[in-house]
Design an enzyme around this catalytic site. Structure first.
Site, PDB file in Angstrom:
ATOM      1  N   ASN A 405       0.823  -1.205   0.000  1.00 37.78           N
ATOM      2  CA  ASN A 405       0.000   0.000   0.000  1.00 37.78           C
ATOM      3  C   ASN A 405       0.863   1.264   0.000  1.00 37.78           C
ATOM      4  OD1 ASN A 405      -1.949   1.986   0.321  1.00 37.78           O
ATOM      5  ND2 ASN A 405      -3.156   0.807   1.763  1.00 37.78           N
ATOM      6  N   ASP A 406       1.445   1.596   1.140  1.00 36.76           N
ATOM      7  CA  ASP A 406       2.179   2.864   1.249  1.00 36.76           C
ATOM      8  C   ASP A 406       3.348   2.955   0.268  1.00 36.76           C
ATOM      9  OD1 ASP A 406       0.520   3.739   3.297  1.00 36.76           O
ATOM     10  OD2 ASP A 406       1.750   2.778   4.834  1.00 36.76           O
ATOM     11  N   VAL A 407       3.973   1.823  -0.061  1.00 34.66           N
ATOM     12  CA  VAL A 407       5.166   1.864  -0.923  1.00 34.66           C
ATOM     13  C   VAL A 407       4.807   2.107  -2.385  1.00 34.66           C
ATOM     14  CG1 VAL A 407       6.493   0.386   0.620  1.00 34.66           C
ATOM     15  CG2 VAL A 407       5.171  -0.644  -1.234  1.00 34.66           C
ATOM     16  N   TYR A 445       0.010   1.407   6.873  1.00 34.78           N
ATOM     17  CA  TYR A 445       0.511   1.816   8.189  1.00 34.78           C
ATOM     18  C   TYR A 445       0.591   3.329   8.330  1.00 34.78           C
ATOM     19  CZ  TYR A 445       1.610  -2.899   9.572  1.00 34.78           C
ATOM     20  OH  TYR A 445       1.513  -4.213   9.936  1.00 34.78           O
ATOM     21  N   ALA A 446       0.740   4.040   7.209  1.00 36.90           N
ATOM     22  CA  ALA A 446       0.813   5.498   7.302  1.00 36.90           C
ATOM     23  C   ALA A 446      -0.537   6.107   7.658  1.00 36.90           C
ATOM     24  CB  ALA A 446       1.325   6.078   5.988  1.00 36.90           C
TER      25      ALA A 446
END
Length: 480
Positions: A405-407, A445-446
């Protein structure tokens, strides 16, 4: 010196320690590449056998029966952990190992102080010994309890960051207590009256107790997104604690081994921070990942997300010439690496070029995705790092993002106010088509939305990673 080594010149011990140190260095060098990592583990293990074996033979530490029993229990426990812990739980295990290293160093340094004081407690301790012990107690206490909290967060027991008023002041207070106790130990000042010179060295254990609370306070407020960096930092701390213990014991091989672990852990910590475009101070005190959108946050997904099915994705793959797979922690949780590897094999058999784009902080620890894919026999040559794979997305027909997700969040490049602003990400949106496999549209996680899910060339394949990838394998077999 025991009878088995009696008569040998003192240089024999130094030579054995030198051999162990060389094996450690060669092992560390081999660990820098996945292809030679197994050899690196064996070399390092051989070095540890030499170091421990010669120490036990040379010095009369305990009775051979007790030593053998301890080695037997430790080896059995290590073998059980290595064979029973799932690869998805390796980050927690690494965290526990870091903690055990720090805790063991603190206990050994304390035992050395007690031994040197003697039965009367009136002996004078050298400044270099008390200084090294103070550093060991501080770093070891922080490492042990901080690692336990980190492992608990990775396991999901205490995943949410714990923020409270005055947390920095409380940390400073316990650090001050630890420093004062350490100063008393080094200078020999009788802080609690005559107890400071007692046989059990109370100032040292006050230091360890304060450092233990400090370790808990340092890690509790940190979010799960930063745990890979925290684990790397605690790994460095465990090495530094071991090196300090080596100075307290005047043991050269322990100094070398601890320094190697500490240095490599610090380098890894720096690399991880750079991969997230953040400073270590920001990681430890920034509260990253605590800003989850509230109920009033705009829903950027409503009416803008296109879902797809394994049948439709298989049709896309049938006309693709180049496919990039981007794995994330969701793949690890779903144990989808074998299905992903099978899909890659099928595509390659059909003449499709397949590579895996690996982000440095994907998963819960450095190299997490590489380990999982290697477990599924994915060749190392197919795993490309961020700097290598990013320029190739524009020439890629289909990108399959599974569990990440965040990456792959473009907000890192477009929104300077975002908590991930400036973080290097995989430019998957530059491909012709992007398929994102996730259970839901929940944030990573962000704690922020991912606009990638609303792009015109993005399709969401909702579902468990393993079930979705297995369904995709089945459909591709039937339609190719």
């Amino acid at each position: 010196m025991l009878g088995s080594t009696a008569g040998l010149p003192p240089a024999t011990l130094s030579l054995a320690y030198l051999v162990a140190a060389v094996l450690f260095i060669l092992g560390l060098r081999a660990l820098t590449h996945p292809r030679t990592a197994r050899r690196g583990n064996l070399l390092s293990a051989a070095g540890m056998v030499v170091a421990v074996g010669v120490t036990l033979l040379w010095f009369e530490i305990l009775s051979p029966v007790v030593l053998f029993a301890g080695l037997l229990v430790g080896a059995a426990l290590g073998a059980w952990l290595a064979t029973s812990v799932d690869t998805t739980d390796m980050p927690q295990l690494v965290g526990l190992f870091n903690g055990f290293g720090g805790g063991a160093s603190a206990l050994v340094a304390g035992a050395e102080l007690v031994t040197r004081l003697g039965p009367t407690g009136t002996a004078t301790l050298p400044v270099e010994t008390t200084t090294a012990a103070a550093v060991t107690g501080l770093v070891g206490g922080v490492t042990f309890w901080g690692s336990l909290v980190a492992a608990g967060k990775l396991q999901g027991y205490v995943e949410d960051p714990l923020k409270y008023p005055g947390e920095d002041a409380l940390k400073a207070a316990f650090l001050a207590v630890a420093v004062i106790a350490g100063g008393a130990l080094v200078t020999g000042i009788d802080l609690p009256g005559a107890l400071a010179t007692a046989t059990w060295v109370p100032s040292y254990w006050v230091l360890v107790a304060a450092a233990s609370v400090l370790g808990i306070l340092l890690v509790v407020p940190i979010g799960g997104a930063d745990m890979p960096v925290v684990i790397a930092l605690l790994n460095a701390c465990s090495g530094l604690a071991a090196a300090a213990t080596g100075f307290a014991l005047d043991n050269s091989v322990l100094i070398v081994a601890g320094t190697l672990v500490g240095a490599s852990g610090l380098i890894l910590t720096v690399v991880m921070c750079e991969s997230m475009n953040r400073s270590l101070t920001n990681v430890l005190f920034g509260g990253y990942g605590t800003g989850a959108p509230g109920e009033d946050a705009p829903d950027i997904y409503e009416g803008n997300v296109m879902s797809t099915s394994p049948e439709e994705v298989a049709m896309l793959l049938n006309v693709a010439r180049r496919v990039v797979v981007v794995p994330g922690y969701g793949m690890a949780v779903g144990q989808a690496q074998h299905a992903v590897a099978e899909l890659a094999t099928l595509l390659e058999a059909s003449g499709v070029e397949v590579v895996f784009g690996i982000h440095p902080v994907a998963g819960r620890m450095p190299g997490h995705m590489n380990v999982l894919l290697a477990e599924a026999n994915v060749p190392y040559e197919q795993m490309e790092e961020l700097e290598t794979v990013n320029p190739t997305f524009a020439q890629t027909d289909v990108v399959i993002v599974t569990g990440a997700n965040d990456v792959v969040n473009p907000t890192a490049l477009s929104d300077q106010s975002s908590p991930i602003a400036g973080m290097p990400v995989l430019h998957v949106w530059e491909a012709q088509t992007v398929v994102v496999n996730k259970r839901s549209l929940s944030p990573g996680y962000a704690g922020i939305p991912n606009p990638l899910f609303t792009y015109d060339n993005t399709y969401m394949l909702f579902g468990d990673a393993r079930e979705a990838m297995q369904a995709l394998v089945t459909e591709y077999k039937e339609t190719r």
